[in-house]
Design a protein around this motif. Structure first.
Motif, mmCIF file in Angstrom:
data_model
loop_
_atom_site.group_PDB
_atom_site.id
_atom_site.type_symbol
_atom_site.label_atom_id
_atom_site.label_comp_id
_atom_site.label_asym_id
_atom_site.label_seq_id
_atom_site.Cartn_x
_atom_site.Cartn_y
_atom_site.Cartn_z
ATOM 1 N N VAL A 1 -5.339 5.985 -20.124
ATOM 2 C CA VAL A 1 -5.766 6.552 -18.838
ATOM 3 C C VAL A 1 -4.643 7.367 -18.201
ATOM 4 C CG1 VAL A 1 -6.477 5.992 -16.480
ATOM 5 C CG2 VAL A 1 -7.507 4.784 -18.415
ATOM 6 N N ILE A 2 -3.439 6.801 -18.133
ATOM 7 C CA ILE A 2 -2.349 7.494 -17.444
ATOM 8 C C ILE A 2 -1.820 8.661 -18.265
ATOM 9 C CG2 ILE A 2 -0.510 6.017 -18.353
ATOM 10 C CD1 ILE A 2 -0.811 7.491 -14.787
ATOM 11 N N ALA A 3 -1.812 8.548 -19.580
ATOM 12 C CA ALA A 3 -1.262 9.614 -20.415
ATOM 13 C C ALA A 3 -2.154 10.849 -20.432
ATOM 14 C CB ALA A 3 -1.040 9.106 -21.839
ATOM 15 N N THR A 4 -3.447 10.671 -20.234
ATOM 16 C CA THR A 4 -4.386 11.806 -20.254
ATOM 17 C C THR A 4 -4.700 12.325 -18.853
ATOM 18 O OG1 THR A 4 -6.268 10.269 -20.263
ATOM 19 C CG2 THR A 4 -5.443 11.004 -22.393
ATOM 20 N N ASN A 5 -4.040 11.786 -17.846
ATOM 21 C CA ASN A 5 -4.329 12.169 -16.462
ATOM 22 C C ASN A 5 -3.536 13.420 -16.078
ATOM 23 O OD1 ASN A 5 -5.454 11.975 -13.925
ATOM 24 N ND2 ASN A 5 -3.902 10.556 -13.156
ATOM 25 N N SER A 6 -4.194 14.358 -15.430
ATOM 26 C CA SER A 6 -3.541 15.607 -15.000
ATOM 27 C C SER A 6 -4.412 16.295 -13.951
ATOM 28 C CB SER A 6 -3.308 16.544 -16.192
ATOM 29 O OG SER A 6 -4.546 16.925 -16.759
ATOM 30 N N PHE A 7 -3.838 17.297 -13.318
ATOM 31 C CA PHE A 7 -4.625 18.096 -12.368
ATOM 32 C C PHE A 7 -4.058 19.502 -12.315
ATOM 33 C CE2 PHE A 7 -1.147 16.515 -9.822
ATOM 34 C CZ PHE A 7 -0.859 17.555 -8.953
ATOM 35 N N ASP A 8 -4.886 20.428 -11.847
ATOM 36 C CA ASP A 8 -4.500 21.841 -11.742
ATOM 37 C C ASP A 8 -4.200 22.186 -10.287
ATOM 38 O OD1 ASP A 8 -4.897 22.346 -14.492
ATOM 39 O OD2 ASP A 8 -7.052 22.570 -14.157
ATOM 40 N N THR A 9 -3.119 22.946 -10.063
ATOM 41 C CA THR A 9 -2.744 23.361 -8.716
ATOM 42 C C THR A 9 -2.057 24.730 -8.804
ATOM 43 O OG1 THR A 9 -1.583 22.695 -6.712
ATOM 44 C CG2 THR A 9 -0.497 22.210 -8.817
ATOM 45 N N PHE A 10 -1.434 25.156 -7.711
ATOM 46 C CA PHE A 10 -0.759 26.454 -7.676
ATOM 47 C C PHE A 10 0.681 26.248 -7.204
ATOM 48 C CE2 PHE A 10 -5.248 27.234 -7.062
ATOM 49 C CZ PHE A 10 -5.504 28.276 -7.937
ATOM 50 N N VAL B 1 -0.288 20.039 -13.805
ATOM 51 C CA VAL B 1 0.623 18.917 -13.570
ATOM 52 C C VAL B 1 0.120 17.713 -14.365
ATOM 53 C CG1 VAL B 1 1.629 17.365 -11.861
ATOM 54 C CG2 VAL B 1 1.188 19.771 -11.273
ATOM 55 N N ASP B 2 0.957 17.230 -15.254
ATOM 56 C CA ASP B 2 0.626 16.033 -16.030
ATOM 57 C C ASP B 2 1.284 14.810 -15.414
ATOM 58 O OD1 ASP B 2 -0.858 17.460 -18.012
ATOM 59 O OD2 ASP B 2 1.049 18.081 -18.914
ATOM 60 N N SER B 3 0.813 13.653 -15.829
ATOM 61 C CA SER B 3 1.399 12.413 -15.311
ATOM 62 C C SER B 3 2.862 12.268 -15.718
ATOM 63 C CB SER B 3 0.596 11.212 -15.811
ATOM 64 O OG SER B 3 0.539 11.204 -17.231
ATOM 65 N N THR B 4 3.233 12.866 -16.853
ATOM 66 C CA THR B 4 4.625 12.777 -17.307
ATOM 67 C C THR B 4 5.567 13.620 -16.449
ATOM 68 O OG1 THR B 4 4.145 14.536 -18.917
ATOM 69 C CG2 THR B 4 4.024 12.254 -19.696
ATOM 70 N N ASP B 5 5.023 14.461 -15.579
ATOM 71 C CA ASP B 5 5.852 15.250 -14.676
ATOM 72 C C ASP B 5 6.298 14.441 -13.461
ATOM 73 O OD1 ASP B 5 5.590 17.520 -16.290
ATOM 74 O OD2 ASP B 5 3.687 18.077 -15.343
ATOM 75 N N ILE B 6 5.735 13.260 -13.280
ATOM 76 C CA ILE B 6 6.065 12.409 -12.132
ATOM 77 C C ILE B 6 6.817 11.195 -12.645
ATOM 78 C CG2 ILE B 6 5.105 11.084 -10.210
ATOM 79 C CD1 ILE B 6 2.674 12.947 -10.280
ATOM 80 N N HIS B 7 7.988 10.944 -12.093
ATOM 81 C CA HIS B 7 8.885 9.908 -12.625
ATOM 82 C C HIS B 7 8.258 8.514 -12.589
ATOM 83 C CE1 HIS B 7 12.323 12.558 -13.183
ATOM 84 N NE2 HIS B 7 12.123 13.059 -11.968
#
Length: 211
Positions: free
Chosen positions: A70-79, A88-94
């Motif tokens: 669940v956490i590894a495949t989680n992401s969202f699109d922004t500007f 932005v992927d979950s791996t971008d957040i510490h």
């Protein structure tokens, strides 16, 4: 006449002599059966803690696997600040990196214990001091890692929901946070089952290490 009856008397005496031998054989068989039954019962009682530990570790592994997916495949699109679209992927957040690390390390340790305990149960030898100490100390470390990972993920979600501005928060970010929160919740369940395994290993350590 007395001489003719002598063989009959001898035969009777032989039958009487054979009777104790038969009784002794029957007693020995009963003792062997009782001994086998006692040994089997003792073996099953000794294996029960290992079976219980194996079941809890299977539950832990399942929870960590779901949380990782669940956490590894989680992401969202922004500007970005220049108005360019970014992902932005979950791996971008510490915080979520730490959650993923906790999932991976916890799964590796749990899978190793599942294999070791499975072969221990299969061999019919419930007591192994080496496995007992490894399980005892390993459980404490992994429990700490899983619990802090779940706390970090849930804490970030709570803090975000507290300070967010609903007018400026996009639906994509909200969905991302909600999915990450679900992953952290499953990780928390995994840490609970790991805690139960830790309790089992703590209770069984004196008995296993005494051999």
């Amino acid at each position: 006449m007395d001489q003719n009856q002598t063989p009959s008397t001898t035969t009777t005496t032989m039958e009487q002599n054979q009777t104790p031998s038969s009784t002794t054989t029957t007693t020995m068989n009963q003792n062997q059966t009782s001994s086998t039954s006692t040994t089997f019962s003792s073996l099953m009682i000794g294996l029960e803690p290992l079976v219980g530990s194996l079941v809890m570790r299977l539950i832990t592994f399942s929870c960590l696997l779901v949380s990782l997916i669940v956490i590894a495949t989680n992401s969202f699109d922004t500007f970005n600040i220049y108005g360019l679209p970014i992902r932005v992927d979950s791996t971008d957040i510490h915080v979520y990196r730490y959650m993923i690390s906790a999932d991976v390390i916890g799964m590796a340790y749990t899978l190793l214990l599942i294999v070791l305990i499975f072969f221990q149960v299969k061999s019919g030898s419930p007591i192994d001091s080496g496995l007992a100490y490894f399980e005892f100390y390993g459980d404490k470390i992994i429990l700490f890692l899983l619990a802090t990972g779940a706390a970090a993920g849930l804490g970030l979600t709570v803090e975000y929901n507290r300070i967010k501005d609903n007018d400026e928060t996009t639906q994509n970010i909200q969905n991302f946070i909600n999915i990450a929160n679900a992953s952290a919740s499953v990780l928390l369940l995994g840490s609970i089952s790991s805690a139960i395994s830790s309790i089992i290993s703590s209770l069984n350590l004196p008995k296993r290490s005494s051999s």
